[in-house]
Design an enzyme around this catalytic site. Structure first.
Site, PDB file in Angstrom:
ATOM      1  N   GLU A  27     -63.623 -60.392 104.349  1.00  0.00           N
ATOM      2  CA  GLU A  27     -64.078 -59.126 103.743  1.00  0.00           C
ATOM      3  C   GLU A  27     -63.409 -58.965 102.382  1.00  0.00           C
ATOM      4  O   GLU A  27     -62.293 -59.452 102.156  1.00  0.00           O
ATOM      5  CB  GLU A  27     -63.695 -57.993 104.709  1.00  0.00           C
ATOM      6  CG  GLU A  27     -63.983 -56.585 104.260  1.00  0.00           C
ATOM      7  CD  GLU A  27     -65.458 -56.249 104.124  1.00  0.00           C
ATOM      8  OE1 GLU A  27     -66.098 -56.854 103.255  1.00  0.00           O
ATOM      9  OE2 GLU A  27     -65.940 -55.366 104.851  1.00  0.00           O
ATOM     10  N   ASP A  28     -64.110 -58.312 101.462  1.00  0.00           N
ATOM     11  CA  ASP A  28     -63.528 -58.101 100.124  1.00  0.00           C
ATOM     12  C   ASP A  28     -62.453 -57.021 100.135  1.00  0.00           C
ATOM     13  O   ASP A  28     -61.366 -57.204  99.601  1.00  0.00           O
ATOM     14  CB  ASP A  28     -64.627 -57.768  99.096  1.00  0.00           C
ATOM     15  CG  ASP A  28     -65.543 -56.631  99.546  1.00  0.00           C
ATOM     16  OD1 ASP A  28     -65.360 -56.098 100.658  1.00  0.00           O
ATOM     17  OD2 ASP A  28     -66.459 -56.283  98.774  1.00  0.00           O
ATOM     18  N   ASP A  55     -61.400 -50.023 103.092  1.00  0.00           N
ATOM     19  CA  ASP A  55     -61.138 -48.663 102.627  1.00  0.00           C
ATOM     20  C   ASP A  55     -60.832 -47.794 103.848  1.00  0.00           C
ATOM     21  O   ASP A  55     -59.675 -47.611 104.213  1.00  0.00           O
ATOM     22  CB  ASP A  55     -62.353 -48.172 101.832  1.00  0.00           C
ATOM     23  CG  ASP A  55     -62.158 -46.773 101.281  1.00  0.00           C
ATOM     24  OD1 ASP A  55     -61.089 -46.173 101.506  1.00  0.00           O
ATOM     25  OD2 ASP A  55     -63.071 -46.263 100.605  1.00  0.00           O
ATOM     26  N   LYS A 111     -56.868 -50.824 100.917  1.00  0.00           N
ATOM     27  CA  LYS A 111     -56.411 -49.610 100.233  1.00  0.00           C
ATOM     28  C   LYS A 111     -55.328 -48.916 101.039  1.00  0.00           C
ATOM     29  O   LYS A 111     -55.450 -48.753 102.259  1.00  0.00           O
ATOM     30  CB  LYS A 111     -57.578 -48.651 100.013  1.00  0.00           C
ATOM     31  CG  LYS A 111     -58.522 -49.133  98.954  1.00  0.00           C
ATOM     32  CD  LYS A 111     -59.518 -48.073  98.589  1.00  0.00           C
ATOM     33  CE  LYS A 111     -60.639 -48.685  97.777  1.00  0.00           C
ATOM     34  NZ  LYS A 111     -61.705 -47.721  97.491  1.00  0.00           N
TER      35      LYS A 111
HETATM   36  P1  IMP Z   1     -64.818 -49.206 104.674  1.00  0.00           P
HETATM   37  O1  IMP Z   1     -65.840 -49.362 105.771  1.00  0.00           O
HETATM   38  O2  IMP Z   1     -64.615 -47.758 104.274  1.00  0.00           O
HETATM   39  O3  IMP Z   1     -63.500 -49.870 104.986  1.00  0.00           O
HETATM   40  O4  IMP Z   1     -65.427 -49.852 103.375  1.00  0.00           O
HETATM   41  C1  IMP Z   1     -65.558 -51.192 103.264  1.00  0.00           C
HETATM   42  C2  IMP Z   1     -66.678 -51.605 102.325  1.00  0.00           C
HETATM   43  O5  IMP Z   1     -66.974 -50.629 101.315  1.00  0.00           O
HETATM   44  C3  IMP Z   1     -66.225 -52.830 101.598  1.00  0.00           C
HETATM   45  O6  IMP Z   1     -66.690 -53.970 102.266  1.00  0.00           O
HETATM   46  C4  IMP Z   1     -66.848 -52.684 100.236  1.00  0.00           C
HETATM   47  O7  IMP Z   1     -68.109 -53.293 100.230  1.00  0.00           O
HETATM   48  C5  IMP Z   1     -67.003 -51.207 100.040  1.00  0.00           C
HETATM   49  N1  IMP Z   1     -65.877 -50.656  99.241  1.00  0.00           N
HETATM   50  C6  IMP Z   1     -64.827 -49.944  99.692  1.00  0.00           C
HETATM   51  N2  IMP Z   1     -64.000 -49.584  98.695  1.00  0.00           N
HETATM   52  C7  IMP Z   1     -64.547 -50.109  97.568  1.00  0.00           C
HETATM   53  C8  IMP Z   1     -64.138 -50.103  96.173  1.00  0.00           C
HETATM   54  O8  IMP Z   1     -63.120 -49.537  95.757  1.00  0.00           O
HETATM   55  N3  IMP Z   1     -64.958 -50.767  95.314  1.00  0.00           N
HETATM   56  C9  IMP Z   1     -66.084 -51.416  95.703  1.00  0.00           C
HETATM   57  N4  IMP Z   1     -66.496 -51.446  96.987  1.00  0.00           N
HETATM   58  C10 IMP Z   1     -65.740 -50.792  97.912  1.00  0.00           C
HETATM   59 MG    MG Z   2     -67.907 -55.409 101.594  1.00  0.00          MG
END
Ligand code: IMP
Ligand code: MG
Length: 188
Positions: A110-111, A114, A142
């Site tokens: 995963e990149d 968040d 993060k």
């Molecule tokens: P989560 O489900 O909130 O952990 O978000 C994960 C996904 O949201 C990542 O795989 C990214 O594709 C996208 N994402 C979260 N934060 C960022 C950011 O700061 N920049 C760009 N994409 C983000």
């Molecule tokens: Mg992603």
């Protein structure tokens, strides 16, 4: 703030766009090499499947598997995201995996993490395919007071809780090509 003069993407404001470099590419490289060393030690004899989460993973994934450099397979999965901007939405599957995971060692790539919602969803989804093992690698995580149970086992770098682009990460599908990681100033 660094200025980048690019004639694209009116949806992300008027050029020149303002960026603050958060992590330079040589630091990213060092973090990738460190992750690769750990993964090589843990997976050298396991022929793992690296499972990239599209689209954000593609640059990290390409760097990572070449740095790990062990026998392995590669596959991809894609989630829909309603997060063009900074909001986190519901997670749905857009493209499921092609490989049969039964009895296989799976390394999800995963990149960025968040809220941890995407990884939580993917962990449940992939575990239902009966792999021998499943771990999650995220280049960026993060910093937060509290993540849910889905934090990655292998983390490249912990970053401040800001919206970032570059090294594969986008804002409204733009800026994935930037080699460093930037905070994009959207209030311009
Ligand atoms: P989560 O489900 O909130 O952990 O978000 C994960 C996904 O949201 C990542 O795989 C990214 O594709 C996208 N994402 C979260 N934060 C960022 C950011 O700061 N920049 C760009 N994409 C983000
Ligand atoms: Mg992603």
């Amino acid at each position: 703030m660094e200025l980048i003069d690019t004639m694209t993407a009116e949806c992300v404001g008027k050029p020149p766009y303002r960026f603050r470099r958060m992590i330079p590419q040589d630091h990213i490289r060092q973090a990738v090499d460190k992750l690769a060393e750990q993964l090589r030690a843990d997976y050298a004899d396991k022929n793992p499947i690296f499972m990239g989460v599209l689209n954000g993973c593609f640059i990290f994934m390409a760097d990572l598997i070449r740095a790990v450099n062990i026998p392995c397979e590669v596959d991809f999965i894609k989630l829909s995201s309603y997060r063009d901007a900074m909001t986190s939405g519901d997670v749905n599957l857009v493209k499921d995996i092609d490989a049969n995971l039964v009895g296989r060692h799976v390394i999800l790539v995963e990149d960025i993490v968040d809220t941890g919602k995407s990884l939580g969803f993917l962990r449940r989804h992939l575990m239902s395919k009966k792999p021998a093992s499943l771990v999650m690698v995220s280049m960026f995580v993060k910093e937060r007071d509290k993540l849910d149970d889905a934090v990655a086992e292998y983390v490249g770098t912990i970053i401040p809780d800001e919206f970032v682009v570059g090294y594969g990460l986008d804002y409204a599908q733009q800026w994935r090509q930037l080699p460093d990681l930037y905070v994009l100033d959207k209030d311009q």
